[in-house]
Structures are given as structure tokens and as C-alpha cells.
Design an enzyme around this catalytic site. Sequence first.
Site, PDB file in Angstrom:
ATOM      1  CE  LYS A 210      13.082  10.795   3.816  1.00 32.64           C
ATOM      2  NZ  LYS A 210      11.638  11.075   3.860  1.00 32.64           N
ATOM      3  CD  GLU A 216      13.655  -4.726   6.308  1.00 33.25           C
ATOM      4  OE1 GLU A 216      14.284  -3.677   6.625  1.00 33.25           O
ATOM      5  OE2 GLU A 216      12.550  -5.013   6.783  1.00 33.25           O
ATOM      6  N   GLY A 272       8.927   8.493   1.657  1.00 40.91           N
ATOM      7  CA  GLY A 272       9.315   7.291   0.917  1.00 40.91           C
ATOM      8  C   GLY A 272       8.279   6.872  -0.120  1.00 40.91           C
ATOM      9  CG  HIS A 389     -11.264 -16.245 -14.876  1.00 40.83           C
ATOM     10  ND1 HIS A 389     -12.075 -17.081 -15.588  1.00 40.83           N
ATOM     11  CD2 HIS A 389     -11.039 -15.160 -15.671  1.00 40.83           C
ATOM     12  CE1 HIS A 389     -12.312 -16.547 -16.789  1.00 40.83           C
ATOM     13  NE2 HIS A 389     -11.697 -15.378 -16.849  1.00 40.83           N
TER      14      HIS A 389
HETATM   15  C1  G6Q Z   1       7.483   5.143   3.167  1.00 36.99           C
HETATM   16  C2  G6Q Z   1       8.099   4.591   4.357  1.00 36.99           C
HETATM   17  C3  G6Q Z   1       8.915   3.334   4.144  1.00 36.99           C
HETATM   18  C4  G6Q Z   1      10.325   3.575   3.636  1.00 36.99           C
HETATM   19  C5  G6Q Z   1      11.139   2.292   3.815  1.00 36.99           C
HETATM   20  C6  G6Q Z   1      12.537   2.430   3.286  1.00 36.99           C
HETATM   21  O1  G6Q Z   1       6.830   6.143   3.116  1.00 36.99           O
HETATM   22  O2  G6Q Z   1       8.807   5.579   4.997  1.00 36.99           O
HETATM   23  O3  G6Q Z   1       8.293   2.400   3.299  1.00 36.99           O
HETATM   24  O4  G6Q Z   1      10.303   3.978   2.308  1.00 36.99           O
HETATM   25  O5  G6Q Z   1      11.149   1.933   5.164  1.00 36.99           O
HETATM   26  O6  G6Q Z   1      13.229   3.445   3.946  1.00 36.99           O
HETATM   27  P1  G6Q Z   1      14.625   3.928   3.437  1.00 36.99           P
HETATM   28  O7  G6Q Z   1      14.470   4.522   2.086  1.00 36.99           O
HETATM   29  O8  G6Q Z   1      15.108   4.931   4.442  1.00 36.99           O
HETATM   30  O9  G6Q Z   1      15.520   2.710   3.377  1.00 36.99           O
END
Ligand code: G6Q
Length: 544
Positions: A210, A216, A272, A389
Site C-alpha cells: 500500500k 521487508e 491492509g 492429535h
Molecule cells: C494491516 C497493516 C499491515 C500492513 C503491512 C504492509 O492492516 O497495516 O499489516 O498491511 O505492514 O504494509 P504495506 O502494504 O504498506 O507494505
Amino acid sequence: MAARVRALTRRPAWKALQAHYKQVRTRHLRDLFADDAQRGERLTAEVAGLYLDYSKNRVTDETVELLLQLAEESSLRERIDAMFRGEKINVTEGRAVLHVALRAPRGASIVVDGDNVVPHVHAVLDKMAAFATRIRGGEWKGHTGKRIRNVINIGIGGSDLGPVMAYEALRHYSDRALTFRFVSNVDGTDFAEAVRDLDPAETLFIVSSKTFTTLETMTNAQSARDWSLQALGGDTAAVAKHFVAVSTNGTKVAEFGIDTANMFEFWDWVGGRYSMDSAIGLSTMLAIGPENFRALLDGFQQMDEHFRSAPFKRNLPVLMGLLTVWYSNFFGAQTVAVLPYDQYLKRFPAYLQQLTMESNGKRVTLEGKAVTYDTGPIYWGEPGTNGQHSFYQLIHQGTRLVPCDFIAFSQSLNPLARHHAMLLANVLAQAEALAFGKTADQVRAEGTPDWLVPHRVFDGNRPSNMILAERLTPALLGALVALYEHSVFVQGVIWQLDSFDQWGVELGKVLAQRIIPELESREERELGHDSSTNNLIRRCRRRG
Ligand code: G6Q
């Protein structure tokens, strides 16, 4: 709006529930069923192909009435309407919360800041469909002219968990000529293992972020770019053929070298963890095709419509949300186990962990006041029958109360000999055993020696929901995810939380940024952390 609602513990229904809890907490499900022959048919609700049997919960009709009253006193109706109207109910980030717009039918109108967002949603869906058709049909070629056979989604959190879960859940419907992988972890192992047997000339990366700034994802995207270019002769023109982006940040996408014509957009009113049905679902659409993706959206939409308009007493997300409040706040349950009896749903509990815990793992109200009650429980689980299990022992005979959500399908997508009857028999038996248990008399009657009797007694009275559907289809998955999304919403409204922010993930990120150069620097630096962190940094630097 929140200001008009009384603090939770001062609401009349809350007080009535406290008194009521004292009366019903010792009532056993055995008696509740014995007293009402119709209970198992009465305490049920159904929509969008999902049948919810909530009769094995520790509730009486009065409990349900009081919980529904609590929902009314919490202004749940107004809050639902506010969400659907596009009001900025994510107050700490000043944003609307409109994942429901992602599945609104073409022609609907949902206005944010004076703009109807539904046409934008459909424009992106159309663009995704055109792209998916070209990839699936082999029309889109890689840099060397080969067709794309591998798709790797790079993303993390909300940009990973939904796509992974949906791909696994809908694998039955996927194009088996394409290989799908998902890279999320900044641990280089994730990327290295994902690509080790793939031909870069046939591999497409979807960089899903986003913000397009996540450490990462950007680190993995850079490694993917290096891996591709190294194999494709270093020509940066190759990036356009092997990388597409899903993002809200066109500037950063262009900076990375991805042609913004190959960027699939979404918006800041999509959180997200609520984004698997936005362009973040591009890998899902590539796997299952545009038509199946539309069916997925239809399933979401059916549940949205039900949530928005069905009376609360037949409203699945409302009932499930309220039951979670009942166990969390009155019985002191710390967790909810989600137990899908379907191998395709193996990643569903992991997906739900983010949806539920990032949404309602909060300790202050919308107004910033510390809560005086427990909020979001810990969600966890594994597919059945595997869990039986392993950890079911604790659910049956441990000292903690673990409400369970069982999810099962009456038909298998892979009918194989008697497997499915065995699978179904197990899920039904588990719910039965948890509810009714086995008394000391029953154990003795089996000839068990007295000393062993206590060990073999099952108290029962352990609650569960049974979510039963016919088959796992794209539409059904959409309805199931929306059921939990809205159940989380209901809980957040009762607890007066902002379920749509996630400030709790910030601090660790900031501290990591400070530690990276300390680990990488050639010279020994003066470290300003606590003695434990300082010592650990030194050990890591020595690679010890
Ligand atoms: C979800 C969070 C978080 C986010 C990630 C990835 O609600 O905001 O899990 O989706 O940190 O963020 P980006 O899509 O901005 O890389």
C-alpha cells in the site's frame, strides 16, 4: 458519535449481563439441550450459503436478548451505517473504512470526500481482469519472449496474509499451469527458497505494498529485481515485463522502475488487513481467473448486505461478535480457536489472527481513555483433524475455557473413498464431546477402575460455533471472510475501539531502524540501549 454512547460498563445491558452471568455460569449445555428439544434447530442462522449453529454456546434466550440489547445501547446500528456511508470512523488516522466498497456492485454509490468511489473500484477490477487474461492466456510475454509460468507476490502483513490464504483456499479453482509463491519475510531465506527452482525469464513479481515503503517488501523487491536483471542480461527494460505493482503510491512505484501503467491502485480507505479483495488480490485473480474473482466479491457483498440490513437477532456477524464479547468479558476467556475442517483453509487461522488481533488488540477507547475491561481475544487454530492429535486435549480437559469456531463443508472438493465422511464425523463429534462431555458415572459404567475415573471424565460445557456450508467455492470464501470482518467490527463497536488503526506495530519498526546501522557498522559504536539489547547487539556483531 462515540461521545453519545455511555462507557461500556455503565450501560444497563452490561450491568444486566453481569447479574445474568452469575445465574447462568454454572448451567450446563446438557441441561440447556435437555430443557429444549428444539434448541439445536432454533439457535441457528443462515445467509450466503453459511449456516451458523450457535446452539452449543453457553447462552439462554435471555443471554441473547441481553447481548442484543448491549448492541443497541452501543449504537451498533448507527456505527454500521456510518461505515457504509463512508464516514471517517478510523478516527486516529482520519480515514473512512470502506472495504465494503471493494465489492459494491457496479452502479452503486459510496461517496468519500465528495467522490463516488465505486466507479474507481470497478475500473481497477477491469484493469486487473484484462491483465489476468493476458497472463493466463500466455499473451503477456517476459523479456526474452517466454510466457509467464511463475507468479511471486512480494508483500507482508495485509499485503501477504490475505493473498496467501485465498490462494491456498481456492487452489481447487486455480490454473495449475501457473506456479504461485509468496515472499514476505525479510529473512533472505524466504526469497532464496521461493526462487531457487524458477526461471527468471518465466517469472512475474507482484510487488504488493500500500505504502511502497515497507522495509521487508522493498528489500525483497530489490533482491527480486537484482535476481531478474542478473539472469536477463542486466537490461533494465526487463523490469517492465517482470514486475507489476499494487499500491497507493504511484511516485514510489515509478522510482522503483515499474511502469505505472502496470500499477494496480487502491486507496487509503482500505486497511491492509481488509484488502484481500482489492488489487492486493491480484495474485488471487491470476490464480483463479476474473470470473471466479467476481464470484468471490459477490460472496463478500452478500454478507455485507446481510450485515447492513438483517435484524440483529438473525445477523450472523452480530451474533458471532456478541458471543465473543460474552466469553471474553464475562467468562474471562482469553482466546478463540478457529478450527477449519478443510485442508484448503489451512492458512485461514493465520489470516484471521491479523484481522482480529491487529483490529481489536487495543487498550484505549476511541476517545483515548484506558479501557477497564478485556478487549480482543487471541485467535489461533489449525485445520482439523490435525489439531485433534495435538492441542485439543487442553480444550477438552484443561483448566481454561476456549470457545471454538468449527468450520466444515458437507461436500468435499476431492471426494476420495470414505475420507469426507470421516472428516465430517470428526468435526461433529468434537463439537458434541466438548458440549456434553462424559460424566464419572458414564466412565465407571464402562468398567474403568476408580483411580482412573477422574482422568477419563470430560466435564463438557465447552462452547463452540459450527459454521457449516455445502462446498468451498470462491463466493463462499468471500462470505466467510466478510463474516469475520464484520464480527470484528461488532466487537470493536462494543468495546469502543478504533479497530482500523495499528499503532502497536510502530515502535518495533522504529527501533529496528536504529539497530540496523549498529549491526552493520564496521567500527564498534557506542550503544545507547539497555544492557540486554547492547549485549545482544555485540554478540550478533561477533556472529556469536
Ligand atoms: C494491516 C497493516 C499491515 C500492513 C503491512 C504492509 O492492516 O497495516 O499489516 O498491511 O505492514 O504494509 P504495506 O502494504 O504498506 O507494505
